[in-house]
Design a protein around this motif. Structure first.
Motif, short mmCIF file in Angstrom:
data_model
loop_
_atom_site.label_atom_id
_atom_site.label_comp_id
_atom_site.label_asym_id
_atom_site.label_seq_id
_atom_site.Cartn_x
_atom_site.Cartn_y
_atom_site.Cartn_z
N VAL A 616 0.86 -1.18 0.00
CA VAL A 616 0.00 0.00 0.00
C VAL A 616 0.90 1.23 0.00
O VAL A 616 1.94 1.26 0.66
CB VAL A 616 -0.95 0.01 1.22
CG1 VAL A 616 -0.17 0.04 2.52
CG2 VAL A 616 -1.88 1.22 1.16
N PHE A 617 0.51 2.25 -0.78
CA PHE A 617 1.28 3.48 -0.89
C PHE A 617 0.49 4.63 -0.30
O PHE A 617 -0.69 4.83 -0.63
CB PHE A 617 1.61 3.77 -2.36
CG PHE A 617 2.56 2.78 -2.96
CD1 PHE A 617 3.93 2.97 -2.85
CD2 PHE A 617 2.09 1.65 -3.60
CE1 PHE A 617 4.82 2.06 -3.39
CE2 PHE A 617 2.96 0.73 -4.14
CZ PHE A 617 4.33 0.93 -4.04
N ILE A 618 1.14 5.36 0.59
CA ILE A 618 0.54 6.55 1.21
C ILE A 618 1.37 7.75 0.75
O ILE A 618 2.57 7.81 0.99
CB ILE A 618 0.55 6.46 2.74
CG1 ILE A 618 -0.12 5.16 3.21
CG2 ILE A 618 -0.11 7.68 3.37
CD1 ILE A 618 0.06 4.88 4.69
N ARG A 619 0.71 8.70 0.07
CA ARG A 619 1.39 9.90 -0.42
C ARG A 619 0.88 11.12 0.33
O ARG A 619 -0.34 11.34 0.40
CB ARG A 619 1.16 10.08 -1.92
CG ARG A 619 1.72 8.95 -2.78
CD ARG A 619 1.33 9.13 -4.24
NE ARG A 619 1.88 8.06 -5.06
CZ ARG A 619 3.03 8.14 -5.71
NH1 ARG A 619 3.75 9.24 -5.62
NH2 ARG A 619 3.47 7.12 -6.44
N ILE A 620 1.79 11.90 0.87
CA ILE A 620 1.44 13.12 1.59
C ILE A 620 2.25 14.26 0.98
O ILE A 620 3.49 14.21 0.94
CB ILE A 620 1.78 13.00 3.09
CG1 ILE A 620 1.14 11.74 3.68
CG2 ILE A 620 1.34 14.25 3.85
CD1 ILE A 620 1.69 11.33 5.01
N LYS A 621 1.55 15.28 0.45
CA LYS A 621 2.26 16.41 -0.15
C LYS A 621 1.62 17.72 0.27
O LYS A 621 0.44 17.76 0.68
CB LYS A 621 2.27 16.28 -1.67
CG LYS A 621 0.91 16.35 -2.34
CD LYS A 621 1.04 16.10 -3.84
CE LYS A 621 -0.34 16.10 -4.51
NZ LYS A 621 -0.28 15.74 -5.93
N ASP A 622 2.43 18.76 0.19
CA ASP A 622 1.95 20.10 0.55
C ASP A 622 2.24 21.05 -0.59
O ASP A 622 2.70 20.64 -1.65
CB ASP A 622 2.61 20.56 1.86
CG ASP A 622 4.13 20.57 1.74
OD1 ASP A 622 4.64 21.10 0.75
OD2 ASP A 622 4.81 20.05 2.66
N ASN A 623 1.95 22.33 -0.35
CA ASN A 623 2.25 23.36 -1.36
C ASN A 623 3.11 24.45 -0.77
O ASN A 623 2.95 25.64 -1.08
CB ASN A 623 0.96 23.94 -1.94
CG ASN A 623 0.14 24.71 -0.91
OD1 ASN A 623 0.16 24.35 0.27
ND2 ASN A 623 -0.58 25.75 -1.33
N ALA A 624 4.10 24.02 0.08
CA ALA A 624 4.95 24.99 0.77
C ALA A 624 6.22 25.33 -0.02
O ALA A 624 7.13 25.95 0.52
CB ALA A 624 5.33 24.45 2.15
N GLY A 625 6.31 24.91 -1.28
CA GLY A 625 7.46 25.29 -2.11
C GLY A 625 8.55 24.25 -2.19
O GLY A 625 9.50 24.40 -2.97
N GLY A 626 8.47 23.20 -1.40
CA GLY A 626 9.47 22.14 -1.48
C GLY A 626 10.63 22.31 -0.51
O GLY A 626 10.76 23.33 0.17
N ILE A 627 11.46 21.27 -0.47
CA ILE A 627 12.64 21.23 0.42
C ILE A 627 13.86 21.62 -0.40
O ILE A 627 14.04 21.13 -1.52
CB ILE A 627 12.82 19.82 1.01
CG1 ILE A 627 11.55 19.39 1.75
CG2 ILE A 627 14.03 19.76 1.93
CD1 ILE A 627 11.52 17.93 2.15
N PRO A 628 14.74 22.51 0.10
CA PRO A 628 15.95 22.87 -0.66
C PRO A 628 16.73 21.63 -1.08
O PRO A 628 16.87 20.67 -0.31
CB PRO A 628 16.74 23.75 0.32
CG PRO A 628 15.69 24.33 1.21
CD PRO A 628 14.64 23.28 1.35
N ILE A 629 17.28 21.64 -2.31
CA ILE A 629 17.99 20.49 -2.86
C ILE A 629 19.17 20.09 -1.98
O ILE A 629 19.48 18.90 -1.82
CB ILE A 629 18.47 20.79 -4.29
CG1 ILE A 629 17.27 21.01 -5.22
CG2 ILE A 629 19.33 19.65 -4.83
CD1 ILE A 629 16.36 19.81 -5.33
N THR A 630 19.85 21.05 -1.38
CA THR A 630 21.03 20.74 -0.54
C THR A 630 20.64 20.05 0.75
O THR A 630 21.46 19.39 1.38
CB THR A 630 21.80 22.03 -0.23
OG1 THR A 630 20.90 22.98 0.39
CG2 THR A 630 22.37 22.65 -1.50
N ILE A 631 19.41 20.22 1.17
CA ILE A 631 18.94 19.65 2.44
C ILE A 631 18.24 18.32 2.24
O ILE A 631 18.31 17.43 3.10
CB ILE A 631 17.98 20.66 3.14
CG1 ILE A 631 18.76 21.91 3.54
CG2 ILE A 631 17.30 20.04 4.34
CD1 ILE A 631 17.86 23.00 4.08
#
Length: 694
Positions: A616-631
């Motif tokens: 089973v796949f659980i997907r959780i997403k937001d619209n906060a702009g994403g996580i910096p690539i370096t982090i």
């Protein structure tokens, strides 16, 4: 007396000639031309042979004319089978001449002779071997005696460019230094002038140069060990008829003709004509005798060379055996040194567990001397709890299977137990087990300490989450408690004024009950969250997510966050429901903080579930702009946080990773994603949890 001598001489000449013809000539049927060979002669009215100008006595230019023993043999062989030929003087290097023959793009069709080997046989058509000369070591007459090529180690020799001798000597005598000369004449001149120590090659050329070219300093010192140089007829690969024709023509040359050709280039170059018939007949007789002597001498030389080659081969075999023995002794010595000096345990035992050989690490790791354990059963040293599965691993070894990274505990001589990590294999030919073990006691201790530390950290993180939940529940309870208080107060006022109807009473009671049930449900969800379940159970995923949403509902409303659900209703999972709730709360909390911190106008969190065969796949997403690539690659590491110390410990997502991967056997990954919702484009972080359904 004179007539008697002449009659005898004539009879002797006839007998010698007949005998020589029997030795050299072959059956006429064998020499008969085939239809293909006859057709070849018709199609090729003239064949051009390349002649090198500076390889006497085999091929060279004398008074502007192509000369040499090979030239004479080609002429005679071609004459015998009716082939028209001419000679082209050319000094192309050997490699260039080979390419010219192969591609048929030059002034000549072929060369006079070549040494046949496997590679050349693939490129050209070869006929019979027709010139045989020993391959000798030639030095300056003042040089010390040389017995074999072994005496030339670390010395410099000269060889012709592109000759096979370069390959042979580099392969068999790598310590001999090699200098190349463009041709044999220049190579021998370097030795004659004492510029180079030795030459290895054709003794015929060397003899000719010494006699006729004033290279008086040359000395034939020893046999090279490579036998004779065998020169064969050579033709383009597409012209096998030419090499066959030349071979048949050569076989028709008489013994007397052979003798004259050989003597012409190795004894005298010119013979003055005389009118004395007796002298001529004597020369013929002597030539025949010389030929017979040479013939039998050659047979003796061939047999002697074969014997020498066998002796050399035996010597090489003995040298190889000696080297192999030395290498084996060195290998055994290295193995014994490695076996004894290794910091890890090494043991050789029978498949029944009887110890046959041990290294010194048993003393440093387990405290036992070697003599205390040899011949004993190693199972006697095992921790009782490890006995059963150690016997299982031994049964694998007895079947020839290898064992990797197997852990058990052995008792130290002073009574405490040592944790060992084993790798082992079995030699079924002698039923012996070869095993090595690493002492991992300190590592196991560190693992236990880390597990205890992780438990405390998880407990701390969960207590922090509980504090947030209690504050959230308090906020959620304000509205239903206010409703209960208002409805009950209204009922009292209506009763006092005698205006409370049955309908209003039932409606008010239902409202109070609904809000009380809501409060009760919140308490149940919170109790499930804080409960420590150590036994997995089957639970409905949608119900579990609904319970999680009850716990965060107040926080979502307080921060104007809309939660959009796309759930498959019938998904059930066998696992730890409270662990999953903790993970969802941690991810929600991070998304909420990002949305608030970045002051997003329309705050969205999406939760989707989907069943795919056994996962089973659980997907959780937001619209906060994403996580910096370096982090992004570091977010699951312990103590990693971008928040102030007062706001985060950096353990939330690390604990989430451990609960999903180690606790529930699933996976969790994080990405940045772009998507469209209500005709608007958004960017945010997306967490994908994959869990087995059982």
């Amino acid at each position: 007396m004179y007539n008697h001598f002449m009659n005898y001489l004539h009879k002797f000449i006839v007998i010698l000639t007949l005998f020589s013809q029997l030795l050299i000539a072959t059956d006429t049927i064998e020499n008969k031309l085939t239809n293909e060979e006859i057709e070849f002669i018709k199609k090729h009215p003239l064949i051009s042979f390349r002649v090198r100008p500076n390889m006497p006595p085999f091929e060279f230019v004398q008074n502007g004319v192509a000369s040499g023993i090979a030239v004479d043999y080609i002429k005679k062989s071609a004459e015998n089978i009716g082939l028209n030929i001419d000679f082209v003087v050319n000094n192309d290097p050997l490699g260039v001449s080979h390419n010219t023959i192969e591609n048929q793009n030059g002034k000549y069709n072929t060369i006079l002779f070549a040494v046949k080997n496997k590679q050349r046989a693939e490129r050209f058509s070869f006929g019979m071997k027709y010139l045989f000369y020993p391959m000798m070591i030639v030095t300056h007459k003042n040089s010390p005696n040389i017995i074999s090529l072994n005496d030339l180690k670390n010395k410099t020799i000269v060889l012709e460019e592109n000759f096979l001798t370069n390959k042979w000597i580099k392969r068999d005598y790598p310590s001999i230094k090699i200098v190349n000369a463009p041709n044999t004449k220049e190579a021998l001149q370097m030795v004659n002038d004492e510029n180079i120590f030795a030459y290895v090659g054709n003794v015929g050329v060397a003899t000719y140069m010494k006699i006729f070219k004033d290279m008086n300093n040359l000395k034939v010192s020893a046999h090279s060990g490579y036998g004779d140089i065998n020169y064969s007829f050579i033709a383009p690969k597409e012209w096998p008829e030419l090499s066959s024709l030349l071979s048949k023509g050569f076989k028709q040359i008489s013994s007397i003709e052979h003798s004259f050709i050989q003597q012409k280039w190795f004894t005298i170059q010119t013979i003055e004509k005389t009118d004395y018939s007796l002298l001529w007949e004597i020369v013929v007789v002597l030539s025949s005798v010389i030929f017979l002597v040479l013939f039998w001498n050659r047979k003796i030389t061939i047999e002697r060379n074969k014997t020498n080659q066998v002796l050399l081969e035996l010597e090489r075999i003995k040298d190889k055996e000696a080297k192999s023995k030395n290498e084996l002794l060195k290998s055994n010595e290295k193995f014994n040194r490695y076996f004894q000096l290794s910091l890890n345990l090494h043991i050789i035992s029978t498949t029944e567990g009887i110890m046959k050989e041990l290294n010194s690490a048993f003393k440093s790791i387990l405290g036992y001397e070697k003599d205390e354990l040899l011949g004993k059963q190693f199972l006697d040293l095992l921790h009782p709890d490890d006995l059963e599965f150690t016997i299982e691993e031994m049964s694998k070894l007895s079947r020839g299977e290898n064992v990797y990274n197997f852990e058990n505990r052995y008792i130290h001589k002073d009574g405490h137990y040592i944790n060992l990590l084993w790798t082992a294999t079995t030699d079924l030919s002698n039923n012996l087990i070869y095993a090595t073990a690493q002492n991992i006691t300190s590592l196991k201790k560190m693992e236990l300490e880390q597990k205890e530390k992780d438990k405390l950290l998880q407990k701390s993180e969960k207590l922090a989450s509980m504090g947030d939940m209690i504050a959230n529940i308090a906020h959620q309870w304000r509205q239903p408690l206010s409703v209960i208080s208002t409805v009950s107060t209204g009922m009292l006022l209506q009763k006092e004024n005698d205006i409370l109807s049955d309908t209003d009473f039932i409606k008010s009671c239902n409202s109070i009950n609904a809000n009380a049930q809501y409060l009760s449900k919140t308490i149940d969800d919170f109790r499930n969250f804080i409960r420590n379940d150590n036994i997995p159970k089957v639970f409905n995923l949608t119900d579990s997510i609904t319970s999680f949403l009850h716990l965060v509902e107040g926080t979502a409303k307080n921060n104007d966050i809309s939660i959009i659900l796309t759930l498959e209703e019938t998904i059930s999972i066998n696992g730890f429901e409270n662990h999953l709730a903790q993970c969802l709360i941690n991810i929600f909390s991070n998304a909420k903080d990002a949305l608030v911190e970045k002051n997003i106008d329309t705050k969205l969190i999406f939760i989707d579930t989907k069943l795919d065969i056994n996962n089973v796949f659980i997907r959780i997403k937001d619209n906060a702009g994403g996580i910096p690539i370096t982090i992004l690659p570091k977010i699951f590491e312990p103590y990693f946080t971008t928040k102030h110390k007062s706001q985060g410990t950096g353990l939330g997502l690390h604990m989430t990773y451990n609960l999903i991967v180690d606790g529930m056997g699933g996976t969790i990954e994080a990405y940045n994603t772009r998507y469209k919702y209500d005709d608007r484009d958004y960017t945010g972080a997306e967490f994908i949890i994959s869990l087995p359904i059982s």
